[in-house]
Design a protein around this motif. Structure first.
Motif, PDB file in Angstrom:
ATOM      1  N   SER A 142       2.083  -7.472 -13.835  1.00  0.00           N
ATOM      2  CA  SER A 142       2.583  -8.306 -12.738  1.00  0.00           C
ATOM      3  C   SER A 142       1.806  -9.611 -12.612  1.00  0.00           C
ATOM      4  O   SER A 142       2.274 -10.564 -12.002  1.00  0.00           O
ATOM      5  CB  SER A 142       2.523  -7.538 -11.411  1.00  0.00           C
ATOM      6  N   LEU A 143       0.609  -9.654 -13.216  1.00  0.00           N
ATOM      7  CA  LEU A 143      -0.213 -10.866 -13.171  1.00  0.00           C
ATOM      8  C   LEU A 143       0.295 -11.948 -14.112  1.00  0.00           C
ATOM      9  O   LEU A 143      -0.077 -13.113 -13.979  1.00  0.00           O
ATOM     10  CB  LEU A 143      -1.662 -10.518 -13.551  1.00  0.00           C
ATOM     11  N   ALA A 144       1.141 -11.566 -15.061  1.00  0.00           N
ATOM     12  CA  ALA A 144       1.530 -12.513 -16.106  1.00  0.00           C
ATOM     13  C   ALA A 144       2.465 -13.605 -15.611  1.00  0.00           C
ATOM     14  O   ALA A 144       2.321 -14.779 -15.984  1.00  0.00           O
ATOM     15  CB  ALA A 144       2.183 -11.759 -17.264  1.00  0.00           C
ATOM     16  N   GLY A 145       3.447 -13.231 -14.807  1.00  0.00           N
ATOM     17  CA  GLY A 145       4.481 -14.178 -14.392  1.00  0.00           C
ATOM     18  C   GLY A 145       3.941 -15.464 -13.796  1.00  0.00           C
ATOM     19  O   GLY A 145       4.288 -16.569 -14.268  1.00  0.00           O
ATOM     20  N   PRO A 146       3.117 -15.392 -12.754  1.00  0.00           N
ATOM     21  CA  PRO A 146       2.611 -16.626 -12.134  1.00  0.00           C
ATOM     22  C   PRO A 146       1.878 -17.538 -13.119  1.00  0.00           C
ATOM     23  O   PRO A 146       2.048 -18.761 -13.087  1.00  0.00           O
ATOM     24  CB  PRO A 146       1.662 -16.106 -11.046  1.00  0.00           C
ATOM     25  N   ASP A 158       8.682 -12.076 -12.984  1.00  0.00           N
ATOM     26  CA  ASP A 158       7.566 -11.150 -12.835  1.00  0.00           C
ATOM     27  C   ASP A 158       7.954  -9.767 -13.342  1.00  0.00           C
ATOM     28  O   ASP A 158       9.122  -9.373 -13.298  1.00  0.00           O
ATOM     29  CB  ASP A 158       7.166 -11.012 -11.364  1.00  0.00           C
ATOM     30  N   ILE A 159       6.947  -9.025 -13.785  1.00  0.00           N
ATOM     31  CA  ILE A 159       7.102  -7.590 -13.991  1.00  0.00           C
ATOM     32  C   ILE A 159       6.617  -6.955 -12.687  1.00  0.00           C
ATOM     33  O   ILE A 159       5.414  -6.897 -12.425  1.00  0.00           O
ATOM     34  CB  ILE A 159       6.281  -7.080 -15.180  1.00  0.00           C
ATOM     35  N   PRO A 160       7.509  -6.511 -11.824  1.00  0.00           N
ATOM     36  CA  PRO A 160       7.094  -6.035 -10.496  1.00  0.00           C
ATOM     37  C   PRO A 160       6.387  -4.685 -10.574  1.00  0.00           C
ATOM     38  O   PRO A 160       6.716  -3.842 -11.417  1.00  0.00           O
ATOM     39  CB  PRO A 160       8.417  -5.915  -9.733  1.00  0.00           C
ATOM     40  N   PHE A 161       5.433  -4.508  -9.706  1.00  0.00           N
ATOM     41  CA  PHE A 161       4.627  -3.286  -9.630  1.00  0.00           C
ATOM     42  C   PHE A 161       5.499  -2.073  -9.308  1.00  0.00           C
ATOM     43  O   PHE A 161       6.343  -2.115  -8.415  1.00  0.00           O
ATOM     44  CB  PHE A 161       3.545  -3.490  -8.570  1.00  0.00           C
ATOM     45  N   PHE A 162       5.276  -1.002 -10.023  1.00  0.00           N
ATOM     46  CA  PHE A 162       5.973   0.283  -9.860  1.00  0.00           C
ATOM     47  C   PHE A 162       5.261   1.073  -8.749  1.00  0.00           C
ATOM     48  O   PHE A 162       4.472   1.962  -9.009  1.00  0.00           O
ATOM     49  CB  PHE A 162       5.923   1.018 -11.207  1.00  0.00           C
ATOM     50  N   SER A 163       5.545   0.732  -7.507  1.00  0.00           N
ATOM     51  CA  SER A 163       4.880   1.397  -6.382  1.00  0.00           C
ATOM     52  C   SER A 163       5.732   2.536  -5.850  1.00  0.00           C
ATOM     53  O   SER A 163       6.957   2.536  -5.963  1.00  0.00           O
ATOM     54  CB  SER A 163       4.612   0.399  -5.247  1.00  0.00           C
ATOM     55  N   ASP A 164       5.062   3.526  -5.253  1.00  0.00           N
ATOM     56  CA  ASP A 164       5.765   4.662  -4.640  1.00  0.00           C
ATOM     57  C   ASP A 164       6.775   4.183  -3.609  1.00  0.00           C
ATOM     58  O   ASP A 164       7.917   4.662  -3.569  1.00  0.00           O
ATOM     59  CB  ASP A 164       4.756   5.591  -3.940  1.00  0.00           C
ATOM     60  N   GLU A 165       6.320   3.255  -2.758  1.00  0.00           N
ATOM     61  CA  GLU A 165       7.149   2.830  -1.636  1.00  0.00           C
ATOM     62  C   GLU A 165       8.438   2.165  -2.091  1.00  0.00           C
ATOM     63  O   GLU A 165       9.515   2.413  -1.554  1.00  0.00           O
ATOM     64  CB  GLU A 165       6.351   1.873  -0.741  1.00  0.00           C
ATOM     65  N   VAL A 166       8.330   1.313  -3.113  1.00  0.00           N
ATOM     66  CA  VAL A 166       9.514   0.612  -3.592  1.00  0.00           C
ATOM     67  C   VAL A 166      10.454   1.573  -4.313  1.00  0.00           C
ATOM     68  O   VAL A 166      11.675   1.485  -4.168  1.00  0.00           O
ATOM     69  CB  VAL A 166       9.103  -0.571  -4.492  1.00  0.00           C
ATOM     70  N   PHE A 167       9.894   2.501  -5.063  1.00  0.00           N
ATOM     71  CA  PHE A 167      10.755   3.496  -5.717  1.00  0.00           C
ATOM     72  C   PHE A 167      11.556   4.268  -4.677  1.00  0.00           C
ATOM     73  O   PHE A 167      12.758   4.507  -4.837  1.00  0.00           O
ATOM     74  CB  PHE A 167       9.917   4.471  -6.547  1.00  0.00           C
ATOM     75  N   GLU A 168      10.890   4.662  -3.592  1.00  0.00           N
ATOM     76  CA  GLU A 168      11.577   5.432  -2.546  1.00  0.00           C
ATOM     77  C   GLU A 168      12.663   4.599  -1.860  1.00  0.00           C
ATOM     78  O   GLU A 168      13.736   5.117  -1.538  1.00  0.00           O
ATOM     79  CB  GLU A 168      10.552   5.927  -1.524  1.00  0.00           C
ATOM     80  N   ILE A 169      12.388   3.326  -1.631  1.00  0.00           N
ATOM     81  CA  ILE A 169      13.386   2.453  -1.016  1.00  0.00           C
ATOM     82  C   ILE A 169      14.611   2.300  -1.930  1.00  0.00           C
ATOM     83  O   ILE A 169      15.766   2.351  -1.483  1.00  0.00           O
ATOM     84  CB  ILE A 169      12.796   1.058  -0.733  1.00  0.00           C
TER      85      ILE A 169
END
Length: 251
Positions: A142-146, A158-169
């Motif tokens: 995710s640091l690469a895009g900027p 961006d390669i967005p972070f694979f977070s628990d919260e976003v997966f659940e949403i």
């Protein structure tokens, strides 16, 4: 994509992100987040400008893991695994992973299939490190895009972070997450690619805020509830296509 939905979602980030970061039970999260979003991109930009390569040092990988475990669920085994990596291997594999994305930018390709293939290859390289599973690999990437958008004048997403919260949403009713590359590439990334904003990490942070608001307040207010409904309607055509892996993987 209805730009109104996207604007409303990003407005959720503007409304809540700093507050939720500051209100974390672990007060170091604010400093860690500033380091992740401001300091580390500057470091990568300097490395890229000098050598046309990007990489992480071991201490930087450790700090990224600290951010991840502070913002999300704490998993006590992961810091020890990260600590066990050889510093040379950390630089080697993160440089190779970032290198895939640099090559993708140089090829001047911009379509979902090619982008997803590059993300998959980058994730596989980062996952060669101990303690780095698919979720942590996306945090690294995710640091690469900027940096690459700025240094190459490229419109890399961006390669967005694979977070628990976003997966659940994005996948209501899915059940227990296995943190597999397949889940990310089929149930997270394609849904986030529906958004027009190239800064997909901001979309991830917006969805994280939406999830946190729901948990904190017990019930979302009318505007936030409408945003959540809109996100579900937008992404529901990509439901449950990833087969569950046979065993649990490192996150």
């Amino acid at each position: 994509m209805d730009t109104k939905i996207e604007d409303e979602l990003l407005g959720c980030r503007e409304r809540f992100y700093e507050t939720f970061i500051k209100d974390s039970a672990n007060m170091s999260l604010k400093d860690l987040d500033i380091w992740r979003t401001e300091t580390m991109p500057d470091i990568l930009e300097t490395r890229f400008t000098k050598k046309r390569q990007m990489w992480l040092e071991k201490a930087e990988l450790q700090r990224l893991m600290e951010w991840k475990l502070t913002r999300g669920k704490f998993r006590p085994t992961l810091p020890k695994l990260i600590q066990s990596n050889d510093p040379v291997r950390v630089r080697e594999y993160t440089e190779q992973a970032f290198g895939v994305l640099i090559d993708y930018c140089d090829a001047s390709k911009d379509n979902d299939n090619e982008f997803t293939a590059a993300v998959k290859k980058s994730m596989e390289l980062a996952c060669q490190l101990r303690g780095v599973g698919p979720a942590t690999s996306t945090l690294i990437l995710s640091l690469a895009g900027p940096t690459l958008r700025k240094t190459l004048n490229n419109n890399l997403r961006d390669i967005p972070f694979f977070s628990d919260e976003v997966f659940e949403i994005l996948n209501p009713g899915y059940g227990k997450i296995r943190y597999s590359t397949k889940e990310y590439l089929e149930l997270v990334l394609p849904k986030l690619l529906l958004f027009k904003n190239r800064e997909l990490q901001k979309i991830e942070e917006s969805l994280w805020c939406l999830h946190r608001a729901d948990k904190m307040y017990g019930k979302l207010d009318g505007a936030l509830a409408n945003i959540l409904t809109s996100v579900h309607e937008l992404t529901r055509d990509h439901q449950l296509v990833a087969a569950r892996p046979s065993k649990r993987r490192k996150k």
